[in-house]
Design a protein around this motif. Structure first.
Motif, PDB file in Angstrom:
ATOM      1  N   LYS A 363       0.811  -1.213   0.000  1.00  0.00           N
ATOM      2  CA  LYS A 363       0.000   0.000   0.000  1.00  0.00           C
ATOM      3  C   LYS A 363       0.850   1.272   0.000  1.00  0.00           C
ATOM      4  O   LYS A 363       0.539   2.238  -0.703  1.00  0.00           O
ATOM      5  CB  LYS A 363      -0.949   0.003   1.206  1.00  0.00           C
ATOM      6  N   ASN A 364       1.922   1.265   0.768  1.00  0.00           N
ATOM      7  CA  ASN A 364       2.743   2.471   0.864  1.00  0.00           C
ATOM      8  C   ASN A 364       3.439   2.808  -0.447  1.00  0.00           C
ATOM      9  O   ASN A 364       3.477   3.969  -0.863  1.00  0.00           O
ATOM     10  CB  ASN A 364       3.773   2.310   1.988  1.00  0.00           C
ATOM     11  N   ILE A 365       4.004   1.785  -1.105  1.00  0.00           N
ATOM     12  CA  ILE A 365       4.720   2.071  -2.350  1.00  0.00           C
ATOM     13  C   ILE A 365       3.748   2.476  -3.456  1.00  0.00           C
ATOM     14  O   ILE A 365       4.060   3.343  -4.283  1.00  0.00           O
ATOM     15  CB  ILE A 365       5.595   0.867  -2.778  1.00  0.00           C
ATOM     16  N   ILE A 366       2.555   1.905  -3.479  1.00  0.00           N
ATOM     17  CA  ILE A 366       1.553   2.310  -4.477  1.00  0.00           C
ATOM     18  C   ILE A 366       1.142   3.763  -4.252  1.00  0.00           C
ATOM     19  O   ILE A 366       0.993   4.541  -5.204  1.00  0.00           O
ATOM     20  CB  ILE A 366       0.333   1.370  -4.424  1.00  0.00           C
ATOM     21  N   LYS A 367       0.978   4.139  -2.996  1.00  0.00           N
ATOM     22  CA  LYS A 367       0.630   5.523  -2.671  1.00  0.00           C
ATOM     23  C   LYS A 367       1.752   6.471  -3.083  1.00  0.00           C
ATOM     24  O   LYS A 367       1.508   7.551  -3.646  1.00  0.00           O
ATOM     25  CB  LYS A 367       0.351   5.645  -1.173  1.00  0.00           C
ATOM     26  N   THR A 368       2.989   6.066  -2.817  1.00  0.00           N
ATOM     27  CA  THR A 368       4.135   6.894  -3.196  1.00  0.00           C
ATOM     28  C   THR A 368       4.231   7.049  -4.705  1.00  0.00           C
ATOM     29  O   THR A 368       4.503   8.144  -5.214  1.00  0.00           O
ATOM     30  CB  THR A 368       5.434   6.267  -2.656  1.00  0.00           C
ATOM     31  N   ILE A 369       3.994   5.966  -5.425  1.00  0.00           N
ATOM     32  CA  ILE A 369       4.021   6.019  -6.893  1.00  0.00           C
ATOM     33  C   ILE A 369       2.945   6.958  -7.417  1.00  0.00           C
ATOM     34  O   ILE A 369       3.194   7.787  -8.311  1.00  0.00           O
ATOM     35  CB  ILE A 369       3.855   4.605  -7.481  1.00  0.00           C
ATOM     36  N   SER A 370       1.742   6.868  -6.882  1.00  0.00           N
ATOM     37  CA  SER A 370       0.642   7.718  -7.341  1.00  0.00           C
ATOM     38  C   SER A 370       0.946   9.192  -7.093  1.00  0.00           C
ATOM     39  O   SER A 370       0.702  10.047  -7.963  1.00  0.00           O
ATOM     40  CB  SER A 370      -0.659   7.320  -6.630  1.00  0.00           C
ATOM     41  N   ASN A 371       1.486   9.507  -5.927  1.00  0.00           N
ATOM     42  CA  ASN A 371       1.834  10.893  -5.626  1.00  0.00           C
ATOM     43  C   ASN A 371       2.918  11.415  -6.563  1.00  0.00           C
ATOM     44  O   ASN A 371       2.858  12.563  -7.023  1.00  0.00           O
ATOM     45  CB  ASN A 371       2.300  11.016  -4.172  1.00  0.00           C
ATOM     46  N   ARG A 372       3.901  10.555  -6.854  1.00  0.00           N
ATOM     47  CA  ARG A 372       4.995  10.982  -7.737  1.00  0.00           C
ATOM     48  C   ARG A 372       4.480  11.180  -9.159  1.00  0.00           C
ATOM     49  O   ARG A 372       4.890  12.127  -9.853  1.00  0.00           O
ATOM     50  CB  ARG A 372       6.113   9.947  -7.705  1.00  0.00           C
ATOM     51  N   LEU A 373       3.608  10.310  -9.622  1.00  0.00           N
ATOM     52  CA  LEU A 373       3.031  10.450 -10.958  1.00  0.00           C
ATOM     53  C   LEU A 373       2.273  11.762 -11.095  1.00  0.00           C
ATOM     54  O   LEU A 373       2.399  12.474 -12.103  1.00  0.00           O
ATOM     55  CB  LEU A 373       2.095   9.277 -11.251  1.00  0.00           C
ATOM     56  N   SER A 374       1.491  12.085 -10.097  1.00  0.00           N
ATOM     57  CA  SER A 374       0.711  13.326 -10.132  1.00  0.00           C
ATOM     58  C   SER A 374       1.627  14.542 -10.195  1.00  0.00           C
ATOM     59  O   SER A 374       1.426  15.450 -11.013  1.00  0.00           O
ATOM     60  CB  SER A 374      -0.183  13.397  -8.892  1.00  0.00           C
ATOM     61  N   ALA A 375       2.645  14.555  -9.329  1.00  0.00           N
ATOM     62  CA  ALA A 375       3.567  15.693  -9.301  1.00  0.00           C
ATOM     63  C   ALA A 375       4.391  15.788 -10.575  1.00  0.00           C
ATOM     64  O   ALA A 375       4.633  16.878 -11.105  1.00  0.00           O
ATOM     65  CB  ALA A 375       4.485  15.574  -8.086  1.00  0.00           C
TER      66      ALA A 375
END
Length: 633
Positions: A363-375
Motif C-alpha cells: 500500500k505504501n509504495i503504491i501511494k508513493t508512486i501515485s503521488n509521484r506520478l501526479s507531481a
C-alpha cells in the motif's frame, strides 16, 4: 527492501549434480583468461582449477553453482533477494536436455518455468503447466515481402541462446566486423524493439526468458572504485560466456555489465525503466499475467521503484541523472533532468502501479508512486512545454525574482532563447514540443525525439500537447526526418558548443551519432505515437521512406548529415534494433488495434490528486488549481 529474503523449496532432487563452491573474490587471485581480464571483480576465485587442453588457460570460476546432467520434471520457482553484499550467478552445462538451476545462498531456484514439448511439436508450448497455442506465422492474412523476410531472417540470426533457450538478441551482427566491441552483447534497451517484434509475431518464449534472466542479474554485486550503487539497478547489457570444465564439458555463464565497463562508467538508469515497460507489454500482448504476479518479479519491480523514488536533495519530482545514462550514452549535455528519462520514468511508474499486487505490504509504495506520478505530470506539463507564445513569454522574463509567486521560477535568463529557436518554432499555436532539460538557470531548448514520443505514448503530455508535437514533426519534416527517420535530437551542437559540451567528442561531431544523427530504430516509437493520436499516415510515410534504403544500406545503426543522407561514419551495419524497429512498425501498422496494449490513455485520477492537500503547512502553496484548465485540455 534492503533486507527482504524470499525462501523457496525445490520440488525435486537432482539425480546427478556436481556442486562447486566458490569463495568471494580475493585481491591476490585473478583470472588468467584474457577474455575475463577486464572484469576481475566479477569472477570469484575457485578451489579447483580447470585446464583447457586447447589453450592451456586456467579458468577460475565464480560463486556457488550446481550443474546437472539429467533433465528434471519440474521445479518450484522462487527467488532469493538479499542485500547487495551477496552476489548471484547463472550457469549451465553444455547439455541439450539441461534445465538450468539457480543457486543463491544455498537454495536451488529455477525461475524459468517454460517446458517445451519434445519432438517436432514446435507449434505448441506449455507455460506454467497450461497448454497455450502459439501462432508462429504471425497475424492471419499478412504476407511478408522480400524486405520483411530478410529482416526476420536477420533478427532470428541475432538471437542469443543460453542453456539452449533464447534469451535475447545481440546489438549488431555484422559478419564483416572483426572487432564487435560490446555490440555482441544483449542490451536491455536494444532488446525492447526485438521483444515487441517477437511478441507481435506470437513468439513469447524469448521475451519471458529475457525478463527472468535479467531479473536474476539484478541482485548481482556491482562495484566501481570500491563503491556499490543502490540495490535494484538493472544491467545495461549481458553476454553469454563459455567456460571450459573438465574433459569435454563446458558451462555457459551470464556476464552482466552494470556500467563498470561502459565508456564513462555511467550507470544505465533507463535499463530498469525499460525492463518494467517491457514486462507490462508482455502481459498485455500475451495475456499471460502470471509472470508479473510471481513473487520474484514483484520484488524486482519494487526494487527498481524504490531505487528511483529514494529521497534526495532535489526540489522537483523529476529524476536527477548524470550525462550518458540513457540511449544518449555519451557526453551530450543532458545531465540533470533530461526529458527522455522523465518520460520513461513516468511510463515505468504507470506500469508499476498497474502490475504491483495490492496488499498490506504494498500500500505504501503504491501511494508513493501515485503521488509521484501526479507531481511529475504537472511539473512536466507546466514547465517543459514550449510553443511560440511560451517562448515569447520566456524572452520577456524578469530575472532575480525572490518570491513564492515568481513567474520565472527557475531564473531563466532571456539570452538563453537562441536565434535558431525563434526562427525554427512554428507560428501556429497548434505546434510545440517539450524541451530537452530543465534545471535552475538552464533550459535546454533542443528537440529530443525519444522523450517527446514517449511523452505522447505515456500521456505525460496533455492531449493537446501530444497533437502539437506531431504537428511540429509534420511541419519540420525536412529537419526531423529528411532522408531517413528520425533525428535523435535537433539541432546539432556545433563550433564552440560542440567543443565545450561534448568535450570535442570525435564520435559526436555535428550531425552525427547522438549529436543530430538519424536513428531508424525510433521508427517503432514514432509509429506507436502516431497510431495513438490517430495519425497513422505520418508513420506510413516514414516507414515507406525507410524501406527504400535500409535493405540496400545493410540496416545501419544511424545516419549522418543534416538531412540523414549518408550512413554514419562509425555506424555498425546489421544493427538489430534497426531491424527490429522496422519490423515492429510494420506489424503495428498492419494491426493498429494491438497498439492500444502498448500506450497509456489520460489518467484523470492522477490529474485530480495532489500531494499538497496532505500537508497543513502554510509554506506550501499549490499552483495546480490555477493551471488545471491547461492540464485537462
Amino acid at each position: 527492501m534492503n533486507a527482504i529474503t524470499f525462501l523457496g523449496n525445490s520440488t525435486m532432487i537432482p539425480s546427478h549434480c556436481i556442486l562447486r563452491a566458490f569463495s568471494r573474490i580475493s585481491p591476490s587471485k585473478y583470472i588468467r583468461d584474457t577474455a575475463f581480464r577486464s572484469y576481475p571483480s566479477r569472477f570469484s576465485s575457485c578451489n579447483n582449477q580447470y585446464r583447457n587442453a586447447d589453450s592451456d588457460r586456467i579458468i577460475k570460476l565464480r560463486n556457488v553453482v550446481p550443474f546437472c546432467t539429467d533433465r528434471q520434471s519440474s521445479v518450484t520457482a522462487q527467488v532469493v533477494s538479499e542485500a547487495r553484499s551477496l552476489s548471484a550467478s547463472t550457469t549451465c552445462a553444455n547439455d541439450t536436455t539441461l534445465d538450468q538451476i539457480y543457486t543463491k545462498n544455498g537454495l536451488n531456484v529455477k525461475p524459468l518455468v517454460v517446458e517445451r514439448l519434445k519432438g517436432h511439436e514446435k507449434d505448441e508450448e506449455v507455460v506454467n503447466g497450461d497448454d497455450k497455442s502459439v501462432n508462429r506465422d504471425g497475424f492471419e492474412g499478412v504476407k511478408s515481402n522480400d524486405l520483411e523476410e530478410e529482416a526476420w531472417r536477420l533478427l532470428r540470426d541475432s538471437v542469443v541462446t543460453y542453456c539452449d533457450s533464447p534469451v535475447g538478441t545481440v546489438a549488431a551482427k555484422d559478419p564483416t566486423d572483426t572487432m564487435p566491441s560490446n555490440y555482441d552483447q544483449v542490451f536491455i534497451r536494444d532488446f525492447v524493439p526485438s521483444a515487441l517484434a517477437f511478441l507481435l509475431k506470437g513468439e513469447s518464449e524469448i521475451v519471458r526468458n529475457f525478463l527472468l534472466h535479467t531479473l536474476q542479474l539484478q541482485s548481482w554485486e556491482k562495484t566501481v572504485d570500491c563503491y556499490s550503487p543502490g540495490q535494484g539497478l538493472m544491467p545495461a547489457s549481458f553476454k553469454v560466456r563459455t567456460l571450459p570444465l573438465e574433459e569435454d564439458k563446458f558451462e555457459e555463464v551470464l556476464d552482466p555489465d552494470f556500467g563498470e565497463a561502459a565508456i564513462g562508467r555511467v550507470a544505465p538508469v533507463d535499463s530498469g525503466l525499460w525492463w518494467i515497460i517491457l514486462l507490462r507489454a508482455y502481459g498485455k500482448i500475451t495475456g499471460d499475467y502470471s509472470l508479473q504476479e510471481r513473487i520474484d518479479v514483484q520484488t524486482g519491480i519494487k526494487m527498481i521503484a524504490n531505487l528511483c523514488l529514494a529521497d534526495g536533495f532535489d526540489m522537483f519530482p523529476t529524476l536527477l541523472v548524470t550525462d550518458g545514462s540513457c540511449m544518449i550514452d555519451r557526453r551530450m549535455g543532458i545531465h540533470g533532468h533530461p526529458l527522455e528519462i522523465q518520460a520513461l520514468f513516468y511510463s515505468a511508474l504507470r506500469s508499476s502501479r498497474e502490475m504491483i499486487t495490492v496488499n498490506d505490504s504494498s500500500k505504501n509504495i503504491i501511494k508513493t508512486i501515485s503521488n509521484r506520478l501526479s507531481a511529475l505530470s504537472f511539473h512536466i506539463r507546466e514547465n517543459y512545454w514550449v510553443d511560440k507564445n511560451k517562448i515569447n513569454e520566456i524572452y520577456r522574463y524578469k530575472t532575480e525574482e525572490y518570491s513564492m509567486d515568481a513567474t520565472n521560477k527557475f531564473n531563466i535568463y532571456p539570452e538563453q532563447v537562441s536565434p535558431w529557436l525563434m526562427d525554427w518554432v512554428p507560428e501556429s499555436p497548434d505546434s510545440g514540443f517539450l524541451i530537452g532539460n530543465l534545471q535552475p538557470a538552464h533550459m535546454d531548448f533542443r528537440f529530443f525525439t525519444l522523450g517527446n514520443l514517449w511523452s505522447i505514448i505515456s500521456s505525460l503530455g496533455t492531449p493537446k500537447h501530444n497533437q502539437a508535437i506531431l504537428n511540429l514533426i509534420e511541419e519540420k519534416w525536412d529537419d526531423l526526418v529528411g532522408h531517413m527517420p528520425l533525428k535523435i535530437c535537433y539541432p546539432a551542437l556545433e563550433s564552440s558548443e560542440w567543443h565545450i559540451i561534448t568535450g570535442s567528442d570525435p564520435k559526436n561531431t555535428p550531425w552525427s551519432y547522438h549529436n543530430g544523427g538519424s536513428w531508424p530504430t525510433l521508427l517503432w516509437q514514432f509509429t506507436l505515437a502516431c497510431i495513438k493520436m490517430d495519425r497513422p499516415e505520418l508513420a506510413e510515410k516514414a516507414v515507406t521512406m525507410a524501406e527504400k534504403r535500409l535493405q540496400a544500406d545493410r540496416w545501419p545503426e544511424y545516419y549522418d548529415t543534416r538531412d540523414g543522407k549518408f550512413i554514419g561514419k562509425q555506424s555498425r551495419l546489421y544493427q538489430t534494433w534497426t531491424i527490429a524497429g522496422f519490423l515492429t512498425s510494420k506489424q503495428l501498422l498492419q494491426n493498429p488495434e494491438i497498439a492500444s496494449s502498448l500506450f497509456w490513455e489520460e489518467d484523470l485520477e492522477l490529474l485530480e490528486s495532489c500531494v499538497c492537500v496532505l500537508t497543513k503547512s502554510g509554506r506550501k502553496k499549490c499552483s495546480r488549481a490555477a493551471a488545471k484548465s491547461q492540464i485537462l485540455i
